[in-house]
Design a protein around this motif. Structure first.
Motif, PDB file in Angstrom:
ATOM      1  N   GLN A 166       0.823  -1.209   0.000  1.00  0.00           N
ATOM      2  CA  GLN A 166       0.000   0.000   0.000  1.00  0.00           C
ATOM      3  C   GLN A 166       0.856   1.258   0.000  1.00  0.00           C
ATOM      4  O   GLN A 166       0.498   2.268  -0.618  1.00  0.00           O
ATOM      5  N   GLU A 167       2.004   1.216   0.649  1.00  0.00           N
ATOM      6  CA  GLU A 167       2.912   2.364   0.620  1.00  0.00           C
ATOM      7  C   GLU A 167       3.455   2.587  -0.795  1.00  0.00           C
ATOM      8  O   GLU A 167       3.639   3.721  -1.233  1.00  0.00           O
ATOM      9  N   GLY A 172      -2.878 -16.601   3.778  1.00  0.00           N
ATOM     10  CA  GLY A 172      -2.212 -17.091   4.973  1.00  0.00           C
ATOM     11  C   GLY A 172      -1.076 -16.197   5.421  1.00  0.00           C
ATOM     12  O   GLY A 172       0.000 -16.668   5.801  1.00  0.00           O
ATOM     13  N   ILE A 173      -1.306 -14.870   5.380  1.00  0.00           N
ATOM     14  CA  ILE A 173      -0.262 -13.911   5.741  1.00  0.00           C
ATOM     15  C   ILE A 173      -0.677 -13.117   6.971  1.00  0.00           C
ATOM     16  O   ILE A 173      -1.839 -13.165   7.393  1.00  0.00           O
ATOM     17  N   ALA A 174       0.274 -12.366   7.503  1.00  0.00           N
ATOM     18  CA  ALA A 174      -0.006 -11.535   8.677  1.00  0.00           C
ATOM     19  C   ALA A 174      -1.060 -10.488   8.329  1.00  0.00           C
ATOM     20  O   ALA A 174      -0.903  -9.752   7.348  1.00  0.00           O
ATOM     21  N   PRO A 175      -2.129 -10.390   9.099  1.00  0.00           N
ATOM     22  CA  PRO A 175      -3.206  -9.427   8.799  1.00  0.00           C
ATOM     23  C   PRO A 175      -2.893  -8.020   9.303  1.00  0.00           C
ATOM     24  O   PRO A 175      -3.452  -7.555  10.292  1.00  0.00           O
ATOM     25  N   THR A 176      -1.989  -7.330   8.637  1.00  0.00           N
ATOM     26  CA  THR A 176      -1.625  -5.961   9.023  1.00  0.00           C
ATOM     27  C   THR A 176      -2.681  -4.985   8.492  1.00  0.00           C
ATOM     28  O   THR A 176      -2.374  -4.012   7.811  1.00  0.00           O
ATOM     29  N   THR A 177      -3.916  -5.256   8.850  1.00  0.00           N
ATOM     30  CA  THR A 177      -5.043  -4.577   8.217  1.00  0.00           C
ATOM     31  C   THR A 177      -5.119  -3.100   8.559  1.00  0.00           C
ATOM     32  O   THR A 177      -5.318  -2.258   7.676  1.00  0.00           O
ATOM     33  N   GLU A 178      -4.984  -2.740   9.823  1.00  0.00           N
ATOM     34  CA  GLU A 178      -5.167  -1.342  10.204  1.00  0.00           C
ATOM     35  C   GLU A 178      -4.130  -0.438   9.547  1.00  0.00           C
ATOM     36  O   GLU A 178      -4.451   0.649   9.066  1.00  0.00           O
ATOM     37  N   ALA A 179      -2.880  -0.902   9.494  1.00  0.00           N
ATOM     38  CA  ALA A 179      -1.835  -0.114   8.833  1.00  0.00           C
ATOM     39  C   ALA A 179      -2.108  -0.002   7.338  1.00  0.00           C
ATOM     40  O   ALA A 179      -1.879   1.040   6.726  1.00  0.00           O
ATOM     41  N   ALA A 180      -2.626  -1.082   6.741  1.00  0.00           N
ATOM     42  CA  ALA A 180      -2.931  -1.062   5.312  1.00  0.00           C
ATOM     43  C   ALA A 180      -4.099  -0.122   5.013  1.00  0.00           C
ATOM     44  O   ALA A 180      -4.074   0.627   4.034  1.00  0.00           O
ATOM     45  N   VAL A 181      -5.120  -0.147   5.859  1.00  0.00           N
ATOM     46  CA  VAL A 181      -6.266   0.751   5.681  1.00  0.00           C
ATOM     47  C   VAL A 181      -5.820   2.201   5.818  1.00  0.00           C
ATOM     48  O   VAL A 181      -6.213   3.073   5.027  1.00  0.00           O
ATOM     49  N   GLU A 182      -4.966   2.474   6.802  1.00  0.00           N
ATOM     50  CA  GLU A 182      -4.463   3.839   6.988  1.00  0.00           C
ATOM     51  C   GLU A 182      -3.736   4.329   5.751  1.00  0.00           C
ATOM     52  O   GLU A 182      -3.926   5.460   5.300  1.00  0.00           O
ATOM     53  N   ALA A 183      -2.904   3.457   5.168  1.00  0.00           N
ATOM     54  CA  ALA A 183      -2.167   3.842   3.961  1.00  0.00           C
ATOM     55  C   ALA A 183      -3.120   4.061   2.788  1.00  0.00           C
ATOM     56  O   ALA A 183      -2.951   5.001   2.002  1.00  0.00           O
ATOM     57  N   ARG A 184      -4.139   3.208   2.677  1.00  0.00           N
ATOM     58  CA  ARG A 184      -5.097   3.361   1.572  1.00  0.00           C
ATOM     59  C   ARG A 184      -5.876   4.659   1.705  1.00  0.00           C
ATOM     60  O   ARG A 184      -6.126   5.353   0.717  1.00  0.00           O
TER      61      ARG A 184
END
Length: 282
Positions: free
Chosen positions: A100-101, A143-155
């Motif tokens: 996302q970055e 099957g990966i680490a759910p770094t969802t909040e950081a990804a949403v922030e970047a989006r």
């Protein structure tokens, strides 16, 4: 840089070193023959720099091995192919945030983005909740680490580009994207409301390809065009980053042909409103 790409570049560098050694040349001697600095010879041999086609021709001739030029050019072609193909397994090994970055930086560097989405709302138009569901689902699938909040922030940070007066956005959505739902109905309703409000916005063009419309060419898969320098195509296993003139022209033609059949403005809003009305919010 992908591990696959760097590994291939190091392998090419090792072959160059082997040829120099077999020719009985020191690094400085080879540099003198091909007309470059010894530091460049070192970078090429150690996989720190990608050789050009001209570099490889000069290297083969300097080593008195013109017969290996075809081999070296073939290795370089394979290197370019690895640069074009970016596997999701490697890109998302640490979660979604890194990719996302990259999307944020690509958007910052682009004046006009054109895109086609077949089955979901484009990331630039997604609500936080819709994006969160997409990231969570993909993390489970891969099957990966759910770094969802950081990804949403970047989006969401990427979406700040929508307010930049120097940029424009032109997107086509197949009507199916308004109905395919991997999220709760209330999340989809909020997402469709946002999309409805984006239609007709200055510098943001949203076209919907209705069910049953006649197309000069069908929509095969989603793709994004960044200015006239890059096309990104997403598949289940990898992304393709295409920069060649022929690829760019082909995808621009595909986008233009599809755009001819899209509905814009009030008709597009009616299609979005119809999809929202079909949601069961009880």
């Amino acid at each position: 840089m992908s591990t696959d790409y760097q590994t291939a570049r190091e392998a090419l560098g090792a072959r160059l070193r082997e040829l120099r050694t077999e020719a009985g040349l020191e690094g400085k001697g080879l540099a003198d023959r091909i007309g470059c600095q010894p530091s460049k010879v070192s970078r090429l041999q150690n996989g720190k720099q990608t050789p050009t086609a001209t570099d490889l021709t000069a290297w083969a001739r300097a080593c008195d091995r013109p017969d290996v030029e075809a081999e070296l050019q073939g290795l370089r072609a394979g290197l370019e192919m690895k640069q074009r193909h970016r596997s999701w397994r490697r890109q998302l090994a640490g979660g979604h945030r890194g990719r996302q970055e990259i999307a944020v930086r690509q958007t910052e560097a682009t004046k006009t983005i054109r895109g086609l989405e077949v089955s979901r709302v484009p990331g630039l138009f997604q609500t936080p909740e819709y994006a969160r569901v997409i990231f969570d689902s993909n993390a489970e699938f891969r099957g990966i680490a759910p770094t969802t909040e950081a990804a949403v922030e970047a989006r969401m940070r990427r979406q700040e580009a929508l307010y930049d007066p120097s940029k424009s956005f032109r997107f086509l959505l197949c009507e199916a994207a308004l109905y395919h739902r991997s999220c709760p109905a209330e999340v989809m309703a909020e997402q469709l409301d946002r999309l409805y409000n984006l239609v007709g916005r200055h510098r943001v063009e949203v076209g919907v390809l209705p069910f049953g419309t006649q197309l000069r060419r069908t929509a095969p898969h989603a793709f994004w065009i960044y200015d006239r320098r890059l096309v990104i195509v997403e598949t289940i296993s990898e992304e393709l980053w295409l920069t060649g003139d022929e690829d760019l022209q082909l995808y621009e033609r595909a986008w233009d042909w599809l755009a001819e059949s899209a509905e814009y403005g009030a008709p597009a809003r009616r299609l979005i409103g119809r999809a929202r009305a079909c949601l069961d919010l009880s």
